[in-house]
Design a protein around this motif. Structure first.
Motif, PDB file in Angstrom:
ATOM      1  N   VAL A 122     -14.080 -34.576  16.105  1.00 24.86           N
ATOM      2  CA  VAL A 122     -14.803 -33.980  14.892  1.00 24.86           C
ATOM      3  C   VAL A 122     -14.410 -33.376  14.240  1.00 24.86           C
ATOM      4  CG1 VAL A 122     -16.317 -32.727  16.753  1.00 24.86           C
ATOM      5  CG2 VAL A 122     -14.429 -31.612  16.092  1.00 24.86           C
ATOM      6  N   GLY A 123     -12.588 -33.472  14.130  1.00 31.23           N
ATOM      7  CA  GLY A 123     -11.587 -33.428  13.241  1.00 31.23           C
ATOM      8  C   GLY A 123      -9.978 -32.623  14.252  1.00 31.23           C
ATOM      9  N   PRO A 124      -9.038 -32.445  12.692  1.00 35.27           N
ATOM     10  CA  PRO A 124      -8.023 -31.951  13.269  1.00 35.27           C
ATOM     11  C   PRO A 124      -8.713 -30.029  14.201  1.00 35.27           C
ATOM     12  CG  PRO A 124      -7.559 -32.452  11.121  1.00 35.27           C
ATOM     13  CD  PRO A 124      -8.927 -33.078  11.653  1.00 35.27           C
ATOM     14  N   GLN A 125      -8.362 -29.844  14.893  1.00 41.54           N
ATOM     15  CA  GLN A 125      -8.640 -28.828  15.963  1.00 41.54           C
ATOM     16  C   GLN A 125      -7.260 -27.996  16.747  1.00 41.54           C
ATOM     17  OE1 GLN A 125     -12.047 -27.297  15.836  1.00 41.54           O
ATOM     18  NE2 GLN A 125     -12.372 -28.686  14.430  1.00 41.54           N
ATOM     19  N   PRO A 126      -7.388 -26.644  16.839  1.00 34.47           N
ATOM     20  CA  PRO A 126      -6.558 -26.257  17.584  1.00 34.47           C
ATOM     21  C   PRO A 126      -6.807 -26.415  19.116  1.00 34.47           C
ATOM     22  CG  PRO A 126      -8.309 -24.906  17.535  1.00 34.47           C
ATOM     23  CD  PRO A 126      -8.194 -26.451  16.422  1.00 34.47           C
ATOM     24  N   PRO A 127      -5.779 -26.393  20.054  1.00 35.67           N
ATOM     25  CA  PRO A 127      -5.653 -26.327  21.263  1.00 35.67           C
ATOM     26  C   PRO A 127      -6.856 -25.752  22.182  1.00 35.67           C
ATOM     27  CG  PRO A 127      -4.017 -25.884  20.859  1.00 35.67           C
ATOM     28  CD  PRO A 127      -4.020 -25.095  19.434  1.00 35.67           C
ATOM     29  N   ALA A 128      -7.152 -24.518  21.619  1.00 31.91           N
ATOM     30  CA  ALA A 128      -8.004 -24.513  22.394  1.00 31.91           C
ATOM     31  C   ALA A 128      -9.738 -25.168  22.955  1.00 31.91           C
ATOM     32  CB  ALA A 128      -8.960 -22.413  21.362  1.00 31.91           C
ATOM     33  N   PHE A 129      -9.753 -25.713  21.552  1.00 36.80           N
ATOM     34  CA  PHE A 129     -11.061 -26.857  20.562  1.00 36.80           C
ATOM     35  C   PHE A 129     -11.175 -27.745  22.747  1.00 36.80           C
ATOM     36  CE2 PHE A 129     -12.579 -30.705  20.565  1.00 36.80           C
ATOM     37  CZ  PHE A 129     -13.873 -30.524  19.834  1.00 36.80           C
TER      38      PHE A 129
END
Length: 267
Positions: A122-129
């Motif tokens: 879904v696009g760039p995300q933080p590790p929590a994703f």
């Protein structure tokens, strides 16, 4: 990923678990999954995923955790290949292998830190994703494992609620129909589906089928059809692991609308 198909996976910031809770939850759900499958018949068919055996289910969960861990560890900006080692029979300790995979992902997320960004669908995300995505995937597959080996599906209410948040958001994002064209059949003219958790804590969602796609929000408003169950059972209905005719579930209103929704939300 193109900007027009990215989405905000942290929409409900007031109710979303912290990264620490996501890590704890991943370990909880992996341990519950492992308890169901450990010592099980590797060739047993999974009734909720009839194309899979128990061996396939275990391999899927363990590989997914390791794949996500490698993606986070390397801060990859593109989709990464997964590890090749999977359990091929019931002779090796599935429990240890599964718990190790969850630990690898948690360690990778902690090392990367909350401000890192990396690839996601879904696009760039933080590790929590990826902690959240693997936690919720594991939770649903824990239900599969329980159905296969005769155990009871268990999940903490906060984790079940967040899994429902994510599931509905994944069906309503602008990228969803590009990934699964059949989801276009969920478009409508304003029909609504209410999902209501019984017991504590209170939680409810309203899904609206619009000409442009599905929208969802936390709301206790009445829908054209309403589904009521515990948070754990509501999650199982949404993920098609529990039929809406089960005695633990109450359905009121436009039942064909619910049936249409469930028949087109396989993801």
């Amino acid at each position: 990923m193109d900007k027009d198909v990215s989405m905000d996976m942290n929409r409900d910031v007031d109710t979303a678990p912290t990264p620490e809770r996501l890590a704890e939850g991943l370990r909880e759900q992996t341990a519950a999954f492992a308890a169901h499958v450990d010592g099980g018949d590797p060739d047993a068919r999974v009734p909720t995923c009839p194309e899979w055996t128990l061996r396939d289910l275990v391999a899927h969960v363990g590989r997914a955790h390791r794949w996500a861990a490698e993606l986070v560890r390397t801060r990859s900006q593109e989709v990464a290949g997964g590890p090749s080692r999977v359990p091929v029979d019931g002779s090796e300790p599935w429990r240890d292998w599964l718990l190790e995979g969850a630990d690898l992902l948690v360690a990778a997320a902690e090392e990367a830190g909350p401000d890192a960004t990396l690839w996601s669908f879904v696009g760039p995300q933080p590790p929590a994703f990826w902690l959240r995505r693997m936690l919720n995937d594991t939770s649903v597959h824990q239900a599969d494992a329980a159905a296969t080996t005769g155990g009871a599906f268990t999940i903490a209410p906060d984790l079940a609620a967040d899994a429902i948040d994510e599931a509905l958001l994944m069906l309503s994002g602008p990228w969803a129909e590009k990934a699964r064209p059949q989801l276009a059949r969920l478009r409508g003219e304003g029909q609504t589906l209410g999902w209501r958790a019984t017991g504590a804590p209170p939680a409810a969602w309203l899904v609206t089928r619009t000409p442009d796609g599905v929208t969802s929000r936390r709301s206790s408003a009445e829908g054209d059809v309403n589904v009521s169950a515990s948070l754990a059972d509501l999650l199982r209905v949404l993920s098609r692991r529990l039929p809406p005719d089960d005695p633990a579930v109450t359905v009121t209103g436009d039942r064909p609308l619910l049936d249409h929704w469930l028949s087109h939300t396989a993801f």
